[in-house]
Design an enzyme around this catalytic site. Structure first.
Site, PDB file in Angstrom:
ATOM      1  N   GLU A 250      -2.963  12.235  -2.702  1.00  0.00           N
ATOM      2  CA  GLU A 250      -2.786  12.448  -1.271  1.00  0.00           C
ATOM      3  C   GLU A 250      -1.576  13.338  -1.007  1.00  0.00           C
ATOM      4  O   GLU A 250      -0.528  13.127  -1.602  1.00  0.00           O
ATOM      5  CB  GLU A 250      -2.575  11.106  -0.546  1.00  0.00           C
ATOM      6  CG  GLU A 250      -2.654  11.282   0.955  1.00  0.00           C
ATOM      7  CD  GLU A 250      -2.367  10.000   1.725  1.00  0.00           C
ATOM      8  OE1 GLU A 250      -2.887   9.869   2.842  1.00  0.00           O
ATOM      9  OE2 GLU A 250      -1.632   9.136   1.232  1.00  0.00           O
TER      10      GLU A 250
ATOM     11  N   GLY B 201       6.444   5.556  -2.216  1.00  0.00           N
ATOM     12  CA  GLY B 201       6.613   4.114  -2.408  1.00  0.00           C
ATOM     13  C   GLY B 201       5.369   3.519  -3.050  1.00  0.00           C
ATOM     14  O   GLY B 201       5.437   2.655  -3.911  1.00  0.00           O
ATOM     15  N   ALA B 202       4.186   4.021  -2.623  1.00  0.00           N
ATOM     16  CA  ALA B 202       2.922   3.524  -3.151  1.00  0.00           C
ATOM     17  C   ALA B 202       1.806   4.412  -2.626  1.00  0.00           C
ATOM     18  O   ALA B 202       2.013   5.210  -1.710  1.00  0.00           O
ATOM     19  CB  ALA B 202       2.677   2.081  -2.708  1.00  0.00           C
TER      20      ALA B 202
ATOM     21  N   ASN C   6      -5.010   4.288  -3.168  1.00  0.00           N
ATOM     22  CA  ASN C   6      -6.305   4.609  -3.777  1.00  0.00           C
ATOM     23  C   ASN C   6      -7.224   3.387  -3.703  1.00  0.00           C
ATOM     24  O   ASN C   6      -6.818   2.287  -4.064  1.00  0.00           O
ATOM     25  CB  ASN C   6      -6.133   4.988  -5.253  1.00  0.00           C
ATOM     26  CG  ASN C   6      -4.942   5.906  -5.461  1.00  0.00           C
ATOM     27  OD1 ASN C   6      -4.916   7.000  -4.932  1.00  0.00           O
ATOM     28  ND2 ASN C   6      -3.962   5.435  -6.204  1.00  0.00           N
TER      29      ASN C   6
ATOM     30  N   GLU D  56      -0.240  -1.126   1.898  1.00  0.00           N
ATOM     31  CA  GLU D  56      -1.310  -0.486   1.115  1.00  0.00           C
ATOM     32  C   GLU D  56      -2.634  -1.231   1.266  1.00  0.00           C
ATOM     33  O   GLU D  56      -3.698  -0.622   1.254  1.00  0.00           O
ATOM     34  CB  GLU D  56      -0.919  -0.403  -0.364  1.00  0.00           C
ATOM     35  CG  GLU D  56       0.384   0.344  -0.630  1.00  0.00           C
ATOM     36  CD  GLU D  56       0.472   1.704   0.041  1.00  0.00           C
ATOM     37  OE1 GLU D  56      -0.557   2.396   0.145  1.00  0.00           O
ATOM     38  OE2 GLU D  56       1.579   2.083   0.473  1.00  0.00           O
TER      39      GLU D  56
ATOM     40  N   HIS E 264      -4.447  -0.256   4.352  1.00  0.00           N
ATOM     41  CA  HIS E 264      -5.127   1.035   4.175  1.00  0.00           C
ATOM     42  C   HIS E 264      -6.543   0.884   3.607  1.00  0.00           C
ATOM     43  O   HIS E 264      -7.356   1.785   3.764  1.00  0.00           O
ATOM     44  CB  HIS E 264      -4.352   1.908   3.191  1.00  0.00           C
ATOM     45  CG  HIS E 264      -3.244   2.700   3.795  1.00  0.00           C
ATOM     46  ND1 HIS E 264      -3.389   3.437   4.944  1.00  0.00           N
ATOM     47  CD2 HIS E 264      -1.964   2.906   3.379  1.00  0.00           C
ATOM     48  CE1 HIS E 264      -2.243   4.065   5.195  1.00  0.00           C
ATOM     49  NE2 HIS E 264      -1.366   3.750   4.273  1.00  0.00           N
TER      50      HIS E 264
ATOM     51  N   GLU F 117      -1.247   5.951   8.698  1.00  0.00           N
ATOM     52  CA  GLU F 117       0.088   5.471   8.350  1.00  0.00           C
ATOM     53  C   GLU F 117       0.727   4.611   9.443  1.00  0.00           C
ATOM     54  O   GLU F 117       1.367   3.608   9.149  1.00  0.00           O
ATOM     55  CB  GLU F 117       1.004   6.640   7.986  1.00  0.00           C
ATOM     56  CG  GLU F 117       0.552   7.397   6.734  1.00  0.00           C
ATOM     57  CD  GLU F 117       0.400   6.507   5.501  1.00  0.00           C
ATOM     58  OE1 GLU F 117       0.829   5.337   5.513  1.00  0.00           O
ATOM     59  OE2 GLU F 117      -0.170   6.993   4.505  1.00  0.00           O
TER      60      GLU F 117
END
Length: 956
Positions: free
Chosen positions: A196, A330-331, A334, A367, A370, A389
């Site tokens: 990304e 940070g992370a 996926n 995450e 997401h 985000e």
């Protein structure tokens, strides 16, 4: 993805440790209408065509891909060699053609394409070999063109097969190599992806835009000592000659290219099963396996929570979380294989503090959110990255509150908003939604405006609509756009229409919730209202200032654009105010009742009636709104009097909001500094740790500002004031890990402040603990909340500093390494700081991923500020070889080494440096932000220095 905590501070004050600085920037993806260029029929004029790398015309000139060829499915085979550090690969892409065309345009960057062929669906059915395709490359747009021998016909499917190879990338993007050191001192290598926003094209040729969702079937070849992981579970492993193994993974759901992931490593894992049957595993390098248990517990809890909250099951059979030793942000979320920086996933009870635990929990929550917001429903284009985000940041609040209420994240969320206000109150800020075309512009969208402001306006909307209606709207949005793409307006439409499809009766009428009273419905207004209101927050930059004047029984309200560093008397002020108008959902309470009153301010001015006499009014209840409030007349005096008489009549979050706003208003020239400082007097009675920390943070900020500028009379008096005034609460702190999260964060902050100010009892205690710890050869367990403080005091002697550097190299805890690195950066010896920077550039002892946070930390110390600034100017080209221009790291390095300056000489130096970069073709939005920040600092000092000096003489 999660920003690194290095991203979140004044530009980022490092408070929860070293990486927190990086975290803010590295978290981890606006009003242009989305449009895909149509299939352009170029004129015969060859000047209209760009020139491909071989000198021939390249048949496409836009940055965005044509929408004539749509990918449906990728078969991807990858064979990385971890010895020669390269990979060979092949893919077969099934595509659907919508209009006749002579070429296929894909993205590809730094890949050597060895062969490309095309089969029609019919060829494939009869096993006919494919036709060779001519490949043209246009590196400026990171595109390749496949020229087809005869036109591709509409509504037909074709198969594009490509063989390619490349080196494993040296940076942090694409398919790259990462290394780690075992306890025995051996260096081991893994290969990992990070795509990304626009780097999938570095790993395989693809239609690398979020709208081109497809299914992916991945096969990875590896040696027997390694494990291969990808988005989906492994279906089978085939043994090949020479001991090689080939893992085949299940086909993915329909998803964007930036979410594809695969890793070849030798990591170990712990696993558990959620209540709905999803297998969750946490992977880490073998020696760090024992630090994965907290993440597993948190992941299982959070995944269960999200499935219930969104009313949509997590759609994959498994979810892996893996700690990568070299990681840019940070992370990264996926789908099914979430990658983390080690500090964002691993928890070591011996060295991880209360704030480390909160950080890990937040990033896992971010995450996981997401997996729905971003993965299941993806923004159409990067201009709306805030839909990913901002939402993931907002969901941290909802999810952590629900699953770990003891972490009291609710009180911390205010800082998420305060952090971005610093930037959003400058003219150089940007709207949440903003056009972004080039890869660098797209990378720059990953900033506090997308992450923090996005989260704050969602929280304000939730407060306005009510939790239930907000949640219903989110569920509707996610269900409606599952496996598809959405834009801003789609979200507002779902949130204005609280009827779910399942609520419709057979007649197609949605019955509104009967519990909603008429006046509530009137208050919520028509469906258009949400969209109309929210576009004022997403399409305009900046933050509103609400000016309140109490006039007998009425309140006169006025809204303006709030600007730091530009005062009403400045000639440019008026022009900067023009055409700004927000629809502000106001809340307020008064001294005479606990009722929360609501009012939407849609005009520049308005008048509200007060039903009864009241001694004070407080707007923005619990700081849920994204606006600053200024009370004209006696408004501030009445609130300060109340705080001094009995502060508990105001809610804790309202007290934090008042402290924040009063100091912001000083920066905007609306209040004098002595008024704001007078407010801090009440803090000696403050019982809420977050409120106490907020007040202290401003006093500390002023101290460091004076210390860096060597304005020693003021810095000495400020030090005396802090130690005299807060002595009782400092002396109450124990050197332990006891108490609630906020007790622990207060302890860390107060003792750090006391030792920074050379408070003898603090320094003595820390030095004593440090020498006992050194004598025990590092075996003694120091309480984690004071670890950084003890190390920082210990690092002031040469013996202590050298010992810490040795330990840094050997430590297996990234949480501990963060604390050590911070301590090492506090040395007052230039040559030691110089050595740290050299080690960071070399990237072995101090990893390159930590260089940005290191430079930031060094630059914030009086003894390191010049060193760090000179280094960045002298080594700019070397830094750009390590990090992309638009990356978090480069932005942290620039703002971290410059934005604290407060003199005209330094402003000139920074200006000249930025001009030289622009002359070389490097342009970043951060340049203007930094210049405005320094200008603001200069004006602040000019206006407030005499007042501060005088106030301290009176008060110490």
């Amino acid at each position: 993805s999660a920003m690194v905590n290095s991203h979140r501070k004044p530009m980022f004050t490092i408070h929860t440790g070293f990486y927190c600085l990086v975290a803010i920037l590295l978290q981890i993806c606006i009003c242009s209408q989305f449009s895909v260029p149509s299939s352009h029929h170029f004129t015969e004029d060859p000047g209209a065509f760009p020139v491909a790398s071989n000198g021939e015309p390249f048949p496409w000139q836009e940055l965005r891909l044509p929408n004539v060829v749509i990918p449906l499915h990728y078969d991807l085979f990858v064979h990385p060699n971890l010895t020669s550090l390269d990979f060979v690969a092949s893919e077969k892409i099934e595509v659907l053609v919508s209009n006749a065309t002579q070429f296929i345009i894909l993205h590809s960057k730094d890949l050597e394409i060895t062969n490309a062929t095309l089969q029609s669906e019919e060829d494939s059915r009869y096993m006919k070999s494919g036709k060779e395709l001519k490949v043209l490359s246009y590196p400026a747009h990171q595109q390749i063109a496949l020229l087809v021998p005869e036109k591709l016909m509409p509504h037909l499917k074709y198969y594009v097969a490509i063989d390619f190879q490349a080196r494993l990338s040296d940076g942090f993007k694409g398919f790259y190599k990462s290394t780690y050191r075992t306890l025995g001192g051996e260096t081991r290598i893994l290969a990992v992806t990070d795509f990304e926003p626009t780097q999938a094209r570095m790993a395989f040729p693809c239609f690398d835009e979020p709208l081109f969702k497809a299914n992916f079937s991945i096969k990875i070849r590896r040696e027997s000592g390694h494990t291969a992981l990808s988005n989906m579970p492994k279906v089978k492993t085939i043994e090949l000659e020479g001991g090689l193994l080939e893992d085949h993974f299940e086909t993915t759901v329909k998803m964007s290219t930036y979410l594809v992931a695969y890793i070849v490593c030798d990591f170990h894992s712990v696993s558990g099963i959620t209540s709905s049957g999803v297998k969750v595993s946490i992977y880490a390098s073998p020696d760090k396996w024992n630090q994965t248990h907290y993440a597993l517990q948190a992941s299982l809890k959070l995944l269960d929570f999200y499935e219930k909250y969104f009313d949509i099951n997590y759609p994959l059979p498994k979810l892996d979380l893996i700690a990568i030793p070299d990681f840019a942000s940070g992370a990264m979320e996926n789908w099914g294989l979430i990658t983390y920086r080690e500090t964002s996933l691993l928890f070591d009870p011996k060295t991880s503090s209360a704030s480390d635990k909160l950080w890990v929990t937040r990033v896992i929550a971010h995450e996981m959110a997401h997996q729905w917001f971003g993965n299941l429903v993806t923004m159409e284009w990067w201009n709306d990255i805030w839909l990913n985000e901002g939402f993931a940041n907002y969901m941290e609040l909802i999810a952590v509150n629900a699953t770990y209420p003891e972490l009291q994240f609710d009180d911390h969320f205010l800082n998420v908003c305060f952090e971005v206000i610093t930037k959003d109150s400058l003219n150089s800020s940007r709207p949440i939604s903003k056009p972004a075309e080039t890869p660098t512009q797209i990378q720059e969208m990953f900033d506090e405006v997308s992450y923090n402001k996005g989260a704050c306006i969602l929280n304000m909307l939730k407060d306005f609509l009510g939790e239930e209606k907000f949640q219903k709207g989110i569920i509707q949005y996610l269900k409606k756009f599952s496996y598809r793409n959405a834009k801003n307006d789609d979200l507002w439409n779902s949130l204005s229409n609280s009827c779910l499809e399942s609520d419709f009766t057979s007649g197609g009428v949605c019955h509104s919730d009967p519990k909603m009273t008429n006046n509530m419905l009137t208050f919520l207004g028509e469906n258009a209202e949400v969209k109309e209101m929210m576009t004022t927050w997403t399409l305009q930059k900046g933050i509103p200032l609400l000016v309140v004047k109490q006039d007998g029984h009425s309140l006169r309200l006025q809204q303006e654009r709030f600007l730091q560093g530009v005062f009403q008397e400045d000639p440019e002020w008026r022009a900067l105010q023009e055409r700004y108008l927000w629809h502000i959902p106001l809340t307020y309470c008064t001294s005479s009742s606990n009722v929360i009153h609501r009012h939407i301010l849609k005009s520049k001015t308005d008048i509200l009636d007060l039903p009864e006499k009241t001694s004070w009014v407080k707007f923005n209840v619990d700081s849920n709104g994204y606006y600053i409030v200024h009370y004209e007349g006696h408004g501030w005096d009445q609130l300060i009097t109340q705080l001094n008489q009995n502060h508990t009549l105001l809610r804790p979050k309202d007290r934090i909001g008042l402290i924040h706003d009063v100091f912001q208003l000083v920066g905007a020239g609306r209040l004098t500094l002595d008024k704001a400082l007078d407010m801090t007097h009440y803090l000696q009675h403050e019982t809420s740790s977050p409120a106490l920390l907020k007040g202290l943070s401003y006093l500390e900020l002023f101290y460091h500002m004076m210390d860096r500028r060597n304005i020693s009379d003021i810095s000495e008096n400020l030090k005396r004031y802090l130690l005299q005034y807060f002595k009782p609460v400092i002396d109450r702190q124990s050197w332990s890990d006891e108490g609630s999260v906020w007790d622990r964060m207060l302890r860390s902050a107060l003792l750090k402040l006391a030792c920074d100010l050379n408070h003898p009892p603090c320094v003595q205690k820390a030095a004593e603990l440090f020498s006992q710890w050194m004598e025990s050869s590092g075996k003694l367990n120091i309480p984690t909340d004071v670890l950084k403080i003890v190390y920082s005091v210990g690092a002031q002697t040469t013996t202590g500093w050298n010992y810490l550097l040795e330990l840094y190299e050997l430590s297996m805890s990234s949480a501990e390494k963060n604390k050590i690195l911070y301590a090492l950066s506090t040395s007052k010896h230039q040559e030691k700081l110089q050595k740290l920077i050299e080690l960071g550039m070399e990237g072995k002892v101090i990893k390159t991923q930590d260089l940005a946070a290191l430079l930031h930390a060094i630059a914030r110390r009086p003894k390191g500020q010049q060193l760090a600034w000179d280094f960045v100017r002298e080594n700019w080209t070397h830094l750009l070889k390590k990090f992309d221009l638009g990356s978090f790291a480069i932005r942290i390095i620039i703002s971290g080494t410059t934005s604290h300056f407060s003199s005209k000489d330094k402003l000139q130096e920074v200006k000249l440096f930025f001009e030289s970069l622009e002359a070389q073709g490097s342009h970043l939005d951060i340049f203007q932000i930094v210049l405005e920040t320094i200008t603001k600092n200069i004006k602040w000092l000019e206006k407030n220095l005499p007042t501060l000096r005088m106030w301290l003489l009176v008060n110490t």
